[in-house]
Design a protein around this motif. Structure first.
Motif, PDB file in Angstrom:
ATOM      1  N   UNK A  61       6.846   1.622 -12.685  1.00 21.20           N
ATOM      2  CA  UNK A  61       6.743   3.256 -12.924  1.00 21.20           C
ATOM      3  C   UNK A  61       5.957   3.670 -12.000  1.00 21.20           C
ATOM      4  N   UNK A  62       4.843   3.249 -11.546  1.00 23.45           N
ATOM      5  CA  UNK A  62       4.045   3.869 -10.581  1.00 23.45           C
ATOM      6  C   UNK A  62       4.523   3.399  -9.146  1.00 23.45           C
ATOM      7  N   UNK A  63       4.952   2.210  -9.056  1.00 21.58           N
ATOM      8  CA  UNK A  63       5.858   1.977  -7.790  1.00 21.58           C
ATOM      9  C   UNK A  63       6.938   2.737  -7.391  1.00 21.58           C
ATOM     10  N   UNK A  64       7.732   3.035  -8.492  1.00 18.73           N
ATOM     11  CA  UNK A  64       9.084   3.886  -8.071  1.00 18.73           C
ATOM     12  C   UNK A  64       8.878   5.435  -7.933  1.00 18.73           C
ATOM     13  N   UNK A  65       7.693   5.920  -8.463  1.00 14.22           N
ATOM     14  CA  UNK A  65       7.218   7.188  -7.927  1.00 14.22           C
ATOM     15  C   UNK A  65       6.609   7.442  -6.688  1.00 14.22           C
ATOM     16  N   UNK A  66       5.745   6.255  -6.211  1.00 14.88           N
ATOM     17  CA  UNK A  66       5.053   6.237  -4.942  1.00 14.88           C
ATOM     18  C   UNK A  66       6.004   6.008  -3.650  1.00 14.88           C
ATOM     19  N   UNK A  67       6.908   5.153  -3.719  1.00 18.78           N
ATOM     20  CA  UNK A  67       7.549   4.706  -2.685  1.00 18.78           C
ATOM     21  C   UNK A  67       9.129   4.937  -2.556  1.00 18.78           C
ATOM     22  N   UNK A  68       9.656   5.420  -1.439  1.00 15.44           N
ATOM     23  CA  UNK A  68      11.218   5.484  -1.356  1.00 15.44           C
ATOM     24  C   UNK A  68      12.005   4.209  -1.469  1.00 15.44           C
ATOM     25  N   UNK A  69      11.053   2.928  -1.149  1.00 13.12           N
ATOM     26  CA  UNK A  69      11.963   1.518  -1.318  1.00 13.12           C
ATOM     27  C   UNK A  69      10.850   0.720  -1.995  1.00 13.12           C
ATOM     28  N   UNK A  70      10.943   1.019  -3.478  1.00 11.72           N
ATOM     29  CA  UNK A  70       9.685   0.154  -4.424  1.00 11.72           C
ATOM     30  C   UNK A  70      10.393  -1.270  -4.665  1.00 11.72           C
TER      31      UNK A  70
ATOM     32  N   UNK B 265       0.354  -5.494  -1.776  1.00  8.21           N
ATOM     33  CA  UNK B 265       0.869  -4.151  -2.397  1.00  8.21           C
ATOM     34  C   UNK B 265      -0.495  -3.360  -3.119  1.00  8.21           C
ATOM     35  N   UNK B 266      -0.913  -2.259  -2.699  1.00 11.44           N
ATOM     36  CA  UNK B 266      -1.820  -1.609  -3.432  1.00 11.44           C
ATOM     37  C   UNK B 266      -1.252  -0.141  -3.604  1.00 11.44           C
ATOM     38  N   UNK B 267      -1.454   0.219  -5.064  1.00 13.63           N
ATOM     39  CA  UNK B 267      -1.005   1.816  -5.203  1.00 13.63           C
ATOM     40  C   UNK B 267      -1.478   2.240  -6.371  1.00 13.63           C
TER      41      UNK B 267
ATOM     42  N   UNK C 264     -10.424   5.011  -6.886  1.00 13.54           N
ATOM     43  CA  UNK C 264     -10.125   3.922  -7.363  1.00 13.54           C
ATOM     44  C   UNK C 264      -9.343   2.726  -6.315  1.00 13.54           C
ATOM     45  N   UNK C 265      -8.902   3.328  -5.315  1.00  9.48           N
ATOM     46  CA  UNK C 265      -8.168   2.396  -4.394  1.00  9.48           C
ATOM     47  C   UNK C 265      -9.338   1.626  -3.801  1.00  9.48           C
ATOM     48  N   UNK C 266     -10.610   2.346  -3.588  1.00  7.50           N
ATOM     49  CA  UNK C 266     -11.805   1.306  -3.033  1.00  7.50           C
ATOM     50  C   UNK C 266     -12.172   0.322  -4.150  1.00  7.50           C
ATOM     51  N   UNK C 267     -11.983   0.675  -5.568  1.00  7.78           N
ATOM     52  CA  UNK C 267     -12.355  -0.168  -6.602  1.00  7.78           C
ATOM     53  C   UNK C 267     -11.618  -1.353  -6.476  1.00  7.78           C
TER      54      UNK C 267
ATOM     55  N   UNK D  21       2.318   1.264   6.644  1.00  9.90           N
ATOM     56  CA  UNK D  21       3.121   2.378   7.321  1.00  9.90           C
ATOM     57  C   UNK D  21       2.222   3.171   8.186  1.00  9.90           C
ATOM     58  N   UNK D  22       2.469   3.390   9.568  1.00  6.81           N
ATOM     59  CA  UNK D  22       1.759   4.375  10.342  1.00  6.81           C
ATOM     60  C   UNK D  22       1.778   5.947   9.538  1.00  6.81           C
ATOM     61  N   UNK D  23       3.076   6.039   8.943  1.00  4.54           N
ATOM     62  CA  UNK D  23       3.172   7.446   8.341  1.00  4.54           C
ATOM     63  C   UNK D  23       2.267   7.557   6.852  1.00  4.54           C
ATOM     64  N   UNK D  24       1.444   6.260   6.426  1.00  3.94           N
ATOM     65  CA  UNK D  24       1.109   6.396   5.126  1.00  3.94           C
ATOM     66  C   UNK D  24      -0.373   6.749   5.586  1.00  3.94           C
ATOM     67  N   UNK D  25      -0.601   8.167   5.820  1.00  2.00           N
ATOM     68  CA  UNK D  25      -2.064   8.288   6.273  1.00  2.00           C
ATOM     69  C   UNK D  25      -3.108   8.208   5.220  1.00  2.00           C
ATOM     70  N   UNK D  26      -2.959   8.657   4.036  1.00  2.00           N
ATOM     71  CA  UNK D  26      -3.978   8.431   2.935  1.00  2.00           C
ATOM     72  C   UNK D  26      -4.159   6.930   2.832  1.00  2.00           C
ATOM     73  N   UNK D  27      -3.489   6.033   2.641  1.00  2.00           N
ATOM     74  CA  UNK D  27      -3.551   4.479   2.868  1.00  2.00           C
ATOM     75  C   UNK D  27      -4.470   4.329   4.124  1.00  2.00           C
ATOM     76  N   UNK D  28      -4.090   4.699   5.417  1.00  2.00           N
ATOM     77  CA  UNK D  28      -4.618   4.232   6.504  1.00  2.00           C
ATOM     78  C   UNK D  28      -6.076   4.900   6.579  1.00  2.00           C
ATOM     79  N   UNK D  29      -6.467   6.105   5.951  1.00  2.00           N
ATOM     80  CA  UNK D  29      -7.544   6.514   5.693  1.00  2.00           C
ATOM     81  C   UNK D  29      -8.517   5.648   4.989  1.00  2.00           C
ATOM     82  N   UNK D  30      -8.126   5.335   3.885  1.00  2.00           N
ATOM     83  CA  UNK D  30      -8.750   4.201   2.783  1.00  2.00           C
ATOM     84  C   UNK D  30      -9.299   3.089   3.567  1.00  2.00           C
ATOM     85  N   UNK D  31      -8.049   2.389   4.322  1.00  2.00           N
ATOM     86  CA  UNK D  31      -8.440   1.344   4.830  1.00  2.00           C
ATOM     87  C   UNK D  31      -9.504   1.251   6.029  1.00  2.00           C
ATOM     88  N   UNK D  32      -9.356   2.538   6.838  1.00  2.00           N
ATOM     89  CA  UNK D  32     -10.404   2.716   7.709  1.00  2.00           C
ATOM     90  C   UNK D  32     -11.772   2.760   7.218  1.00  2.00           C
TER      91      UNK D  32
END
Length: 156
Positions: free
Chosen positions: A24-33, A76-78, A88-91, A113-124
């Motif tokens: 359920x989380x996956x399908x609302x977060x990604x176009x290709x879950x 995968x992290x979502x 929570x992503x950091x946790x 994905x380069x377009x996933x700016x929120x994830x890129x910020x978390x990882x940086x």
């Protein structure tokens, strides 16, 4: 394993009966879950998988990783949209890195994905650095999107 985050959140190992909520989380977060079968296969083959949840509520997110031969690979992290921006992503990354260290991994790798700016910020913020690109890695509506290959050195 269950890690207490504070009075309201916990991280624990993902179970088969979590897959519907994870999907359920996956399908609302990604176009290709990912499909239910992919999640089932990940658990079946022994990939490390965690969920994060409030003590009195539904799952808020999950992470899956492969750990072998000195390397951890975050697959995968979502997080549910309502759970984002709370650390929570950091946790979840903390749990992955701790497990990878216990299993003698020296590095954590991932694609994003380069377009996933929120994830890129978390990882940086976490200290991941870009190592390269995987051309055409992700499906897209009209054209496939490259993946950025990131790594984090976790040697002591």
């Amino acid at each position: 394993m269950s890690a207490r985050l504070d009075e309201t959140w916990q991280i624990r190992r993902m179970r088969r009966d979590d897959i519907a909520a994870v999907r359920g989380i996956e399908s609302t977060a990604y176009d290709y879950p990912w499909s239910e079968r992919i999640f089932r296969d990940c658990l079946r083959v022994g990939y490390r998988a965690w969920v994060i949840e409030p003590v009195d509520g539904p799952l808020a997110g999950y992470a899956l990783a492969s750990i072998a031969v000195g390397e951890a690979h975050l697959l995968n992290l979502c997080l549910a949209e309502s759970a984002r921006g709370r650390g929570l992503g950091t946790r979840l990354l903390d749990s992955l890195v701790a497990q990878a260290r216990r299993e003698a991994a020296a590095v954590v790798m991932l694609e994003v994905r380069p377009s996933n700016t929120a994830a890129r910020r978390l990882y940086a913020r976490y200290g991941f650095i870009e190592q390269g690109r995987r051309p055409g890695y992700y499906p897209g509506e009209t054209v496939r999107e490259d993946a950025l290959l990131l790594s984090l050195d976790i040697t002591p």
